[in-house]
Design an enzyme around this catalytic site. Sequence first.
Site, mmCIF file in Angstrom:
data_model
loop_
_atom_site.group_PDB
_atom_site.id
_atom_site.type_symbol
_atom_site.label_atom_id
_atom_site.label_comp_id
_atom_site.label_asym_id
_atom_site.label_seq_id
_atom_site.Cartn_x
_atom_site.Cartn_y
_atom_site.Cartn_z
ATOM 1 N N LYS A 1 0.829 -1.208 0.000
ATOM 2 C CA LYS A 1 0.000 0.000 0.000
ATOM 3 C C LYS A 1 0.863 1.256 0.000
ATOM 4 O O LYS A 1 1.756 1.413 0.822
ATOM 5 C CB LYS A 1 -0.910 -0.001 1.234
ATOM 6 C CG LYS A 1 -1.958 1.085 1.219
ATOM 7 C CD LYS A 1 -3.068 0.737 2.187
ATOM 8 C CE LYS A 1 -4.159 1.778 2.227
ATOM 9 N NZ LYS A 1 -4.769 2.111 0.959
ATOM 10 N N GLY B 1 6.713 0.821 5.370
ATOM 11 C CA GLY B 1 7.604 -0.072 4.624
ATOM 12 C C GLY B 1 7.609 0.223 3.134
ATOM 13 O O GLY B 1 8.661 0.229 2.494
ATOM 14 N N CYS B 2 6.446 0.501 2.587
ATOM 15 C CA CYS B 2 6.336 0.766 1.150
ATOM 16 C C CYS B 2 7.027 2.076 0.782
ATOM 17 O O CYS B 2 7.653 2.191 -0.273
ATOM 18 C CB CYS B 2 4.874 0.781 0.729
ATOM 19 S SG CYS B 2 4.067 -0.814 1.009
ATOM 20 N N THR B 3 6.931 3.056 1.666
ATOM 21 C CA THR B 3 7.597 4.338 1.431
ATOM 22 C C THR B 3 9.109 4.156 1.475
ATOM 23 O O THR B 3 9.829 4.626 0.586
ATOM 24 C CB THR B 3 7.138 5.378 2.466
ATOM 25 O OG1 THR B 3 5.722 5.574 2.315
ATOM 26 C CG2 THR B 3 7.854 6.708 2.279
ATOM 27 N N ALA C 1 10.217 2.353 -1.740
ATOM 28 C CA ALA C 1 10.159 3.226 -2.918
ATOM 29 C C ALA C 1 11.310 4.241 -2.904
ATOM 30 O O ALA C 1 11.960 4.466 -3.931
ATOM 31 C CB ALA C 1 8.815 3.945 -2.977
#
Length: 157
Positions: free
Chosen positions: A41, A46-48, A51
């Site tokens: 998401k 974690g995704c930030t 990325a």
Amino acid sequence: MSQFPEAGAKAPAFSLARDGGGTVALKDFKGRKLVLYFYPKANTTGCTKEAIAFNGLKAAFAAADTDILGVSADAVSAQDKFKAKYDLAFPLGSDPDKAMLEAYGVWVEKSMYGRKYMGIERATLLIGRDGKVARTWPKVKVAGHAEEVLKAAQELG
């Protein structure tokens, strides 16, 4: 439900809506190497971090003739905001109907605090110039991951 592709397998074809409008497809990367990473998401911790790590190595990936594509089930509008907020320099694909996520075997049953639910398994594939999976990272841990993928892309030649 499909299995996560193994090294040597032909990468499943896809075409997705992408940030900024338009579409992004596997065929767009023909003749180049592609880091295809799946994240649960946009705008989560974690995704930030993941990325930002890939984005920080964008020039090194480009020098290794390797493109980067991030994919989640987020709507295009969420992808646009995520990309703008962190000034990401690579495309983000949107798969809200989860057809591509299922084809790649990353739409899986997960469990948190004893509750089961369906979600995206954080995973990465390195696809070679021939359209075949060169390397896989199922169940990714974010720390050091982008650097490990870059090393594999550089070694792939």
